[in-house]
Design a protein around this motif. Structure first.
Motif, PDB file in Angstrom:
ATOM      1  N   PRO A  46       0.834  -1.208   0.000  1.00  0.00           N
ATOM      2  CA  PRO A  46       0.000   0.000   0.000  1.00  0.00           C
ATOM      3  C   PRO A  46       0.866   1.254   0.000  1.00  0.00           C
ATOM      4  CG  PRO A  46      -0.035  -1.059   2.151  1.00  0.00           C
ATOM      5  CD  PRO A  46       0.692  -1.984   1.226  1.00  0.00           C
ATOM      6  N   ALA A  47       0.347   2.305  -0.601  1.00  0.00           N
ATOM      7  CA  ALA A  47       1.085   3.563  -0.674  1.00  0.00           C
ATOM      8  C   ALA A  47       1.190   4.184   0.717  1.00  0.00           C
ATOM      9  CB  ALA A  47       0.376   4.512  -1.620  1.00  0.00           C
ATOM     10  N   LEU A  48       2.366   4.705   1.003  1.00  0.00           N
ATOM     11  CA  LEU A  48       2.585   5.340   2.301  1.00  0.00           C
ATOM     12  C   LEU A  48       1.993   6.748   2.301  1.00  0.00           C
ATOM     13  CD1 LEU A  48       6.305   4.302   2.870  1.00  0.00           C
ATOM     14  CD2 LEU A  48       4.272   3.286   3.894  1.00  0.00           C
ATOM     15  N   LYS A  49       1.405   7.131   3.421  1.00  0.00           N
ATOM     16  CA  LYS A  49       0.870   8.484   3.545  1.00  0.00           C
ATOM     17  C   LYS A  49       2.022   9.439   3.817  1.00  0.00           C
ATOM     18  CE  LYS A  49      -3.615   7.152   5.333  1.00  0.00           C
ATOM     19  NZ  LYS A  49      -4.561   7.255   6.442  1.00  0.00           N
ATOM     20  N   LYS A  50       2.029  10.555   3.122  1.00  0.00           N
ATOM     21  CA  LYS A  50       3.085  11.541   3.314  1.00  0.00           C
ATOM     22  C   LYS A  50       2.588  12.584   4.306  1.00  0.00           C
ATOM     23  CE  LYS A  50       4.973  10.798  -1.218  1.00  0.00           C
ATOM     24  NZ  LYS A  50       5.406  11.383  -2.469  1.00  0.00           N
ATOM     25  N   SER A  51       3.379  12.799   5.365  1.00  0.00           N
ATOM     26  CA  SER A  51       2.944  13.730   6.402  1.00  0.00           C
ATOM     27  C   SER A  51       3.465  15.148   6.159  1.00  0.00           C
ATOM     28  CB  SER A  51       3.410  13.235   7.772  1.00  0.00           C
ATOM     29  OG  SER A  51       4.821  13.167   7.803  1.00  0.00           O
TER      30      SER A  51
END
Length: 64
Positions: A46-51
């Protein structure tokens, strides 16, 4: 034993080793079409969320 017989026996002894090495070298090449044909079953992470914390830290360090 003649020289010809000696050479034939030497070749016959080396033949299984040569076949084994050829199989080891050819196995990855023969497996490639099977890997390409099974591209439907590829499982992706899954794509990582960018903070965005990296940009905030960069701005804070420039001001300081």
């Amino acid at each position: 034993m003649t020289a010809t017989t000696s050479n034939v026996l030497k070749v016959l002894r080396l033949l299984p080793r040569a076949a084994f090495v050829a199989m080891l070298l050819a196995a990855p090449l023969l497996a490639m079409p099977a890997a390409r044909g099974a591209s439907v079953t590829t499982i992706e992470a899954p794509a990582l969320k960018k903070s965005g914390a990296g940009f905030v830290l960069m701005v804070m360090l420039q001001r300081g």
